[in-house]
Design an enzyme around this catalytic site. Sequence first.
Site, PDB file in Angstrom:
ATOM      1  N   ASP A 219      37.725  28.202  48.142  1.00 59.98           N
ATOM      2  CA  ASP A 219      39.085  27.669  48.165  1.00 59.98           C
ATOM      3  C   ASP A 219      39.172  26.315  47.465  1.00 59.98           C
ATOM      4  OD1 ASP A 219      37.635  26.230  50.101  1.00 59.98           O
ATOM      5  OD2 ASP A 219      38.586  27.260  51.771  1.00 59.98           O
TER       6      ASP A 219
ATOM      7  N   GLU B  24      44.156  31.085  57.530  1.00 66.08           N
ATOM      8  CA  GLU B  24      44.524  30.580  58.848  1.00 66.08           C
ATOM      9  C   GLU B  24      44.904  31.743  59.774  1.00 66.08           C
ATOM     10  OE1 GLU B  24      43.643  27.744  59.197  1.00 66.08           O
ATOM     11  OE2 GLU B  24      44.534  26.248  57.877  1.00 66.08           O
TER      12      GLU B  24
ATOM     13  N   HIS C  25      39.431  30.092  61.261  1.00 63.29           N
ATOM     14  CA  HIS C  25      39.668  30.446  59.858  1.00 63.29           C
ATOM     15  C   HIS C  25      38.352  30.588  59.095  1.00 63.29           C
ATOM     16  CE1 HIS C  25      40.141  25.973  58.298  1.00 63.29           C
ATOM     17  NE2 HIS C  25      38.881  26.335  58.333  1.00 63.29           N
TER      18      HIS C  25
ATOM     19  N   ASN D 157      39.745  26.857  64.462  1.00 67.12           N
ATOM     20  CA  ASN D 157      40.800  27.829  64.784  1.00 67.12           C
ATOM     21  C   ASN D 157      40.441  29.237  64.317  1.00 67.12           C
ATOM     22  OD1 ASN D 157      41.096  27.676  62.031  1.00 67.12           O
ATOM     23  ND2 ASN D 157      43.249  27.067  62.039  1.00 67.12           N
TER      24      ASN D 157
END
Length: 281
Positions: A67, A144, A139, A137
């Site tokens: 990313d 996400e 990811h 979280n």
Amino acid sequence: MEILILPDADAVAARAAGIVQDMVSHRPDAVLGLATGSTPVAMYRRLVERHRAGGLSFAGITTFNLDEYLGLPEGSPLGYRRFMREHLFDHIDIDPANTHLPECAPGADPRTVGPAYEDAIRSAGGIDLQVLGIGANGHIGFNEPGSSLGSRTRIKTLAQRTVDDNSRLLGEGETQPGLAITMGIATITAARRILLLATGEHKARAVALAFEGPLTAMHPASALQMHPRVRVILDEPAASELAQQRYYHWVEEQNESIAARHGGSADEDPWFHPSVDERDD
Ligand code: PGA
């Protein structure tokens, strides 16, 4: 899934570097998927050390990072190419032309980056080994919670939790971007082998949900449960919320004893069997 629990972050880095080295030795023209973030830094340091010591060349290697932020000012210290150069690329013999990130050139339409990145990965023959961290979280990359399990490289709006977690790395006057371009979950799970690393107690919940919880888009790392060749390497704090810790240690003992009896080199490891590297085209 193979879940390996090691005493500390140093041992995780050493084991992960060993797996990347085995991949590169097994296939000197391998395509590696790489991650940024704090977790893989110690692994990169070890790869640089091994390169400097001789015997580990990246001259034929191609890389695709997971990313990149969108909308960063040019030359921003937050940029992931800069991160990769600082921690790896500038210290090894890789050809910079073979290092790819989903970057959006100034003035370009960011919506075109994802499909072009997918094409580039395909043209390179697909990813042989994808290295991953995991967000608190759940990811992977910047996928996400709520990301489609079938997603491909695209623009993603970051969750507040991610913005807050990553803000710790900001220098004075820098602000955390709210958008990124990330490989999708289907891009990641198309890799032939996946190596997920997690260290520290703050990852324990995310790790437990990913590997012992339900498969759900609300916890993107759980998609790895569908992949046939995933190695998860954890330190004890990151493993601390796994219910099956004793079983994972027991499995590792069995694997070691099989390797002791039948050969433990990378060439004898089914993970590196040549059939796994077969290209579609
Ligand atoms: P970290 O990030 O390695 O900095 O904890 C991991 C991630 O968000 O994927």
